[in-house]
Motif scaffolding. Structure first.
Motif, mmCIF file in Angstrom:
data_model
loop_
_atom_site.group_PDB
_atom_site.id
_atom_site.type_symbol
_atom_site.label_atom_id
_atom_site.label_comp_id
_atom_site.label_asym_id
_atom_site.label_seq_id
_atom_site.Cartn_x
_atom_site.Cartn_y
_atom_site.Cartn_z
ATOM 1 N N UNK A 188 11.721 -8.147 11.033
ATOM 2 C CA UNK A 188 10.467 -8.113 11.768
ATOM 3 C C UNK A 188 10.697 -8.524 13.219
ATOM 4 N N UNK A 189 11.510 -9.531 13.441
ATOM 5 C CA UNK A 189 11.803 -9.975 14.809
ATOM 6 C C UNK A 189 12.509 -8.870 15.590
ATOM 7 N N UNK A 190 13.438 -8.158 14.937
ATOM 8 C CA UNK A 190 14.124 -7.053 15.603
ATOM 9 C C UNK A 190 13.133 -5.962 15.992
ATOM 10 N N UNK A 191 12.157 -5.691 15.126
ATOM 11 C CA UNK A 191 11.176 -4.668 15.450
ATOM 12 C C UNK A 191 10.357 -5.078 16.664
ATOM 13 N N UNK A 231 4.550 4.118 17.699
ATOM 14 C CA UNK A 231 5.078 4.194 16.337
ATOM 15 C C UNK A 231 5.584 2.831 15.880
ATOM 16 N N UNK A 232 6.382 2.181 16.716
ATOM 17 C CA UNK A 232 6.931 0.870 16.355
ATOM 18 C C UNK A 232 5.814 -0.140 16.097
ATOM 19 N N UNK A 233 4.769 -0.104 16.909
ATOM 20 C CA UNK A 233 3.641 -1.025 16.698
ATOM 21 C C UNK A 233 2.936 -0.735 15.378
ATOM 22 N N UNK A 234 2.821 0.536 15.028
ATOM 23 C CA UNK A 234 2.088 0.878 13.811
ATOM 24 C C UNK A 234 2.881 0.571 12.541
ATOM 25 N N UNK A 235 4.221 0.518 12.625
ATOM 26 C CA UNK A 235 5.009 0.252 11.418
ATOM 27 C C UNK A 235 5.690 -1.114 11.450
ATOM 28 N N UNK A 236 5.388 -1.936 12.458
ATOM 29 C CA UNK A 236 6.051 -3.237 12.588
ATOM 30 C C UNK A 236 5.796 -4.140 11.386
ATOM 31 N N UNK A 237 4.678 -3.962 10.710
ATOM 32 C CA UNK A 237 4.365 -4.815 9.560
ATOM 33 C C UNK A 237 4.995 -4.323 8.269
ATOM 34 N N UNK A 238 5.792 -3.289 8.351
ATOM 35 C CA UNK A 238 6.471 -2.755 7.176
ATOM 36 C C UNK A 238 7.274 -3.835 6.452
ATOM 37 N N UNK A 239 7.755 -4.820 7.174
ATOM 38 C CA UNK A 239 8.628 -5.846 6.607
ATOM 39 C C UNK A 239 7.891 -7.160 6.317
ATOM 40 N N UNK A 240 6.637 -7.223 6.634
ATOM 41 C CA UNK A 240 5.911 -8.485 6.519
ATOM 42 C C UNK A 240 5.719 -8.932 5.081
ATOM 43 N N UNK A 241 5.512 -10.209 4.952
ATOM 44 C CA UNK A 241 5.241 -10.812 3.646
ATOM 45 C C UNK A 241 4.006 -10.212 2.975
ATOM 46 N N UNK A 242 3.165 -9.522 3.738
ATOM 47 C CA UNK A 242 1.980 -8.911 3.125
ATOM 48 C C UNK A 242 2.361 -7.797 2.153
ATOM 49 N N UNK A 243 3.544 -7.229 2.305
ATOM 50 C CA UNK A 243 3.972 -6.155 1.410
ATOM 51 C C UNK A 243 4.930 -6.622 0.325
ATOM 52 N N UNK A 244 5.844 -7.494 0.701
ATOM 53 C CA UNK A 244 6.850 -7.944 -0.261
ATOM 54 C C UNK A 244 7.196 -9.404 0.031
ATOM 55 N N UNK A 249 0.870 -1.169 0.000
ATOM 56 C CA UNK A 249 0.000 0.000 0.000
ATOM 57 C C UNK A 249 0.910 1.223 0.000
ATOM 58 N N UNK A 250 1.256 1.687 -1.199
ATOM 59 C CA UNK A 250 2.218 2.778 -1.329
ATOM 60 C C UNK A 250 1.756 4.032 -0.613
ATOM 61 N N UNK A 251 0.462 4.315 -0.659
ATOM 62 C CA UNK A 251 -0.046 5.502 0.030
ATOM 63 C C UNK A 251 0.245 5.421 1.524
ATOM 64 N N UNK A 252 0.092 4.244 2.095
ATOM 65 C CA UNK A 252 0.360 4.074 3.527
ATOM 66 C C UNK A 252 1.830 4.340 3.829
ATOM 67 N N UNK A 253 2.723 3.810 3.012
ATOM 68 C CA UNK A 253 4.145 4.009 3.254
ATOM 69 C C UNK A 253 4.527 5.481 3.135
ATOM 70 N N UNK A 254 3.949 6.174 2.167
ATOM 71 C CA UNK A 254 4.223 7.603 2.022
ATOM 72 C C UNK A 254 3.645 8.397 3.198
ATOM 73 N N UNK A 255 2.460 7.985 3.681
ATOM 74 C CA UNK A 255 1.878 8.656 4.854
ATOM 75 C C UNK A 255 2.778 8.475 6.075
ATOM 76 N N UNK A 256 3.292 7.260 6.249
ATOM 77 C CA UNK A 256 4.194 7.000 7.371
ATOM 78 C C UNK A 256 5.431 7.888 7.255
ATOM 79 N N UNK A 257 5.997 7.959 6.074
ATOM 80 C CA UNK A 257 7.178 8.798 5.841
ATOM 81 C C UNK A 257 6.875 10.258 6.174
ATOM 82 N N UNK A 258 5.745 10.760 5.710
ATOM 83 C CA UNK A 258 5.364 12.152 5.974
ATOM 84 C C UNK A 258 5.146 12.388 7.466
ATOM 85 N N UNK A 259 4.471 11.446 8.129
ATOM 86 C CA UNK A 259 4.218 11.590 9.566
ATOM 87 C C UNK A 259 5.524 11.604 10.356
#
Length: 166
Positions: A140-143, A112-125, A77-87
């Motif tokens: 993901x484990x490190x997060x 913040x960490x909880x809201x972006x923890x899925x950034x690395x999940x298989x759901x995105x890539x 969800x590119x919009x989500x990633x850009x929103x996170x970057x902007x925030x």
């Protein structure tokens, strides 16, 4: 061929914005380490977390350089990633103007960490190369470790002093 080029462009953009997000997190945590240097343990945790975020950033940059050599499925969800970057950019500006106390910084970092923890999940890539895939699972484990460490630190700093006496 055009669809393939568009897909490659999306992959490049995805890795770029993810690396920037990790870099912004690192910058934020370095800043927190500096402003909370009077509490050595908290400052050390911020510094450690910042360095781990820098490592994540480098791993995204590595994955980006490897993109032509490995098969990747992208469902982001590119919009989500850009929103996170902007925030995160706005958050950095805000905390530099209004430095938070330790409890607020820890609480907001956990959120913040909880809201972006899925950034690395298989759901995105999804990487078809097993070694690259394992690297992102490790991210993901490190997060999750970030969140545990930050929560532990928050619990310690919010404990009433009377409960800390043994």
């Amino acid at each position: 061929m055009q669809e393939s080029d568009a897909t490659k462009d999306k992959i490049i953009l995805f890795f770029d914005v993810c690396a920037k997000i990790e870099g912004l997190c690192a910058t934020l945590y370095h800043y927190y380490s500096d402003i909370h240097k009077d509490n050595v343990d908290v400052s050390r945790l911020w510094k450690k977390t910042a360095m781990e975020e820098e490592n994540h950033q480098k791993q995204f940059e590595l994955a980006n350089r490897l993109r032509d050599d490995v098969d990747i499925d992208l469902n982001a969800d590119f919009d989500r990633f850009y929103r996170i970057h902007q925030k995160l950019n706005k958050l950095l500006v805000h905390v530099r103007q209004n430095p938070p106390d330790i409890v607020t910084a820890l609480t907001k970092a956990i959120e913040m960490e909880e809201s972006i923890a899925d950034l690395h999940l298989e759901s995105s890539v999804r990487f078809h190369d097993e070694s690259i895939s394992k690297m992102f699972h490790a991210l993901q484990a490190f997060d999750q470790d970030h969140i545990k460490s930050l929560r532990h630190c928050l619990a310690v700093v919010t404990l009433p002093k009377s409960e800390m006496v043994v």
